[in-house]
Design a protein around this motif. Structure first.
Motif, PDB file in Angstrom:
ATOM      1  N   UNK A 362     -16.376  -5.737   3.994  1.00  0.00           N
ATOM      2  CA  UNK A 362     -15.535  -4.591   3.654  1.00  0.00           C
ATOM      3  C   UNK A 362     -16.365  -3.302   3.667  1.00  0.00           C
ATOM      4  N   UNK A 363     -15.929  -2.286   4.415  1.00  0.00           N
ATOM      5  CA  UNK A 363     -16.654  -1.009   4.422  1.00  0.00           C
ATOM      6  C   UNK A 363     -16.676  -0.380   3.025  1.00  0.00           C
ATOM      7  N   UNK A 369     -10.387   1.549  -3.013  1.00  0.00           N
ATOM      8  CA  UNK A 369      -9.023   1.045  -2.958  1.00  0.00           C
ATOM      9  C   UNK A 369      -8.951  -0.352  -3.574  1.00  0.00           C
ATOM     10  N   UNK A 370      -9.974  -1.173  -3.298  1.00  0.00           N
ATOM     11  CA  UNK A 370     -10.033  -2.499  -3.910  1.00  0.00           C
ATOM     12  C   UNK A 370     -10.209  -2.384  -5.421  1.00  0.00           C
ATOM     13  N   UNK A 375      -8.298  -2.849 -11.077  1.00  0.00           N
ATOM     14  CA  UNK A 375      -8.037  -2.208 -12.364  1.00  0.00           C
ATOM     15  C   UNK A 375      -6.549  -2.225 -12.709  1.00  0.00           C
ATOM     16  N   UNK A 376      -5.697  -2.174 -11.698  1.00  0.00           N
ATOM     17  CA  UNK A 376      -4.260  -2.250 -11.951  1.00  0.00           C
ATOM     18  C   UNK A 376      -3.889  -3.619 -12.518  1.00  0.00           C
ATOM     19  N   UNK A 396      -3.446  -0.527  -0.023  1.00  0.00           N
ATOM     20  CA  UNK A 396      -3.691  -0.624   1.426  1.00  0.00           C
ATOM     21  C   UNK A 396      -4.510  -1.854   1.802  1.00  0.00           C
ATOM     22  N   UNK A 397      -5.423  -2.287   0.911  1.00  0.00           N
ATOM     23  CA  UNK A 397      -6.359  -3.359   1.240  1.00  0.00           C
ATOM     24  C   UNK A 397      -6.003  -4.713   0.632  1.00  0.00           C
TER      25      UNK A 397
END
Length: 441
Positions: A362-363, A369-370, A375-376, A396-397
């Motif tokens: 993963x960049x 985003x991850x 955290x959500x 998105x990811x």
């Protein structure tokens, strides 16, 4: 106090160092304590240099025992959840001078001068002990293995070429396999100039990755095998070698490959096919993959290029999720791992045929985003709503969804009734974009 070894004799230095094996530093030095390495990195190594070998630690670019070209390095290991010894951290050698490194070749580089001949002292880091009481597990004279040099040279050139192109600020750990440019900033705002750009970059140091150091420590363990190489393959870096091995089999179906390698049908058939193509047997650890922290993953792509399935990770514990921030999470560890994607593409008849291989990690730009997904879900658990997941349209990811055998396969949550097991997944659309990006590059 007179030295107890001869600085002009490698044998004398190594013999003196081996006295430490099975002992603690406290048994040999008079100092009462050393700085906690959590607050001052390198304090243990400095103590070995200053109090045992009796020379003052310095930032000299030459090897520590310059008279004989021998570098001294101390490296910690720890026990993982299975009781195995693994490297606790990367092995750092020397700071990268952006201004100077662009004029170096790998063969004459400051890194190689430091890493060519190393006295490696390994100690067991235990959380309930003072550093002076850590037991020294091993002392070996070590150097970069010849079979690893093509890949390490490729890693070095990948990093240096970013500096030469004026993009030192874009260097990432995901760029390389064995050698990395590890960040060494004192603060988050610490930056250094680079020669071909006005954009400042993070200070970095040459370091061998922790996965590489774990493999070094386990070198003697039975079952770890190098991918066998022909004379023509000797100087290939790892992706070139893997690609060359897979290329003759592109276009074949899973069934045809199973027949080719005389393998019976099983749930892990594709994984076994991968091992046969690389020339290793079931149960053998692949040394190159262990050093780079690579995990092979079969990816089936539909005609559109979209993966047939999302990519899952192990189910998480709701209590651990609540107590652990993203930066210390297993989830981040999975994302920072490098994967060998073995790609099967659906043909017009609906058959999946071996078509490509690529390395993926993963960049760094996507980690935030991850983090948001993590955290959500963590907040859901905090509110006693572990039953509420994070949907693939919300991030998105990544997303979260069940990962149990059935609805009765549950785990307790901190603030509510037990909930079905869940895990983090990478979105199919995201994987489609990333696989296309990597293959095009």
């Amino acid at each position: 106090m007179m030295e107890e070894y001869d600085r002009y004799s490698i044998d004398s230095i190594v013999e003196y160092a081996t006295k430490l094996v099975g002992h603690t530093l406290r048994e040999y030095v008079t100092v009462e304590q050393i700085a906690d390495f959590h607050t001052r990195k390198g304090s243990y190594g400095n103590a070995v240099e200053e109090y045992y070998f009796k020379y003052r630690p310095n930032s000299d670019s030459r090897p520590d025992f310059s008279e004989v070209g021998l570098e001294l390095k101390t490296t910690p290991v720890k026990k993982n959840s299975r009781g195995e010894l693994v490297a606790k951290e990367r092995l750092v050698f020397t700071m990268i001078d952006y201004e100077a490194v662009v004029n170096e070749s790998f063969e004459e580089s400051q890194f190689l001068k430091k890493a060519r001949d190393v006295l490696l002292i390994t100690y067991l880091s235990e959380p309930d002990k003072e550093p002076l009481d850590y037991v020294i597990e091993a002392v070996v004279r070590w150097g970069l293995p010849e079979e690893d040099l093509p890949q390490i040279k490729q890693d070095w050139e990948t990093i240096v070429n970013k500096v030469r192109s004026g993009h030192a600020e874009d260097i990432s750990g995901g760029d390389t396999l064995y050698l990395e440019a590890a960040t060494k900033a004192r603060t988050s705002k610490d930056r250094r100039s680079q020669p071909f750009s006005n954009v400042p970059a993070k200070p970095r140091a040459w370091a061998l990755k922790s996965s590489y150091m774990t493999a070094v420590q386990r070198k003697a363990i039975d079952g770890m095998k190098l991918i066998p190489r022909t004379a023509d393959e000797k100087n290939l870096e790892l992706l070139e070698l893997v690609s060359a091995r897979f290329a003759p089999f592109f276009g074949m179906t899973e069934h045809e490959l199973a027949e080719r390698f005389e393998l019976s049908r099983s749930k892990d058939l594709c994984a076994r096919i991968t091992r046969r193509i690389l020339g290793v047997e079931d149960g053998d650890k692949i040394e190159e993959f262990e050093k780079a922290g690579i995990k092979a993953k079969t990816m089936r792509l539909r005609k559109t290029g979209r993966p047939k399935e999302a990519m899952s990770f192990p189910a998480f514990d709701y209590f651990d999720l609540l107590e652990t921030g993203f930066d210390d999470s297993s989830f981040l560890g999975y994302l920072e791992q490098k994967y060998l994607f073995v790609i099967y593409r659906e043909d017009a008849a609906g058959e999946y045929r071996l078509s490509d291989v690529c390395f993926w990690q993963m960049p760094e730009k996507d980690l935030d985003e991850a983090r948001r997904c993590y955290e959500q879900m963590r907040e859901n658990v905090r509110r006693g709503r572990a039953d509420v997941s994070v949907g693939s349209r919300e991030n998105r990811c990544c997303h979260v969804r069940p990962h149990g055998r059935n609805s009765q396969d549950t785990r307790p949550q901190p603030y509510g009734q037990s909930v079905v097991k869940k895990c983090f997944w990478l979105n199919q659309g995201y994987l489609q974009e990333e696989i296309a990006r990597v293959l095009q590059s």
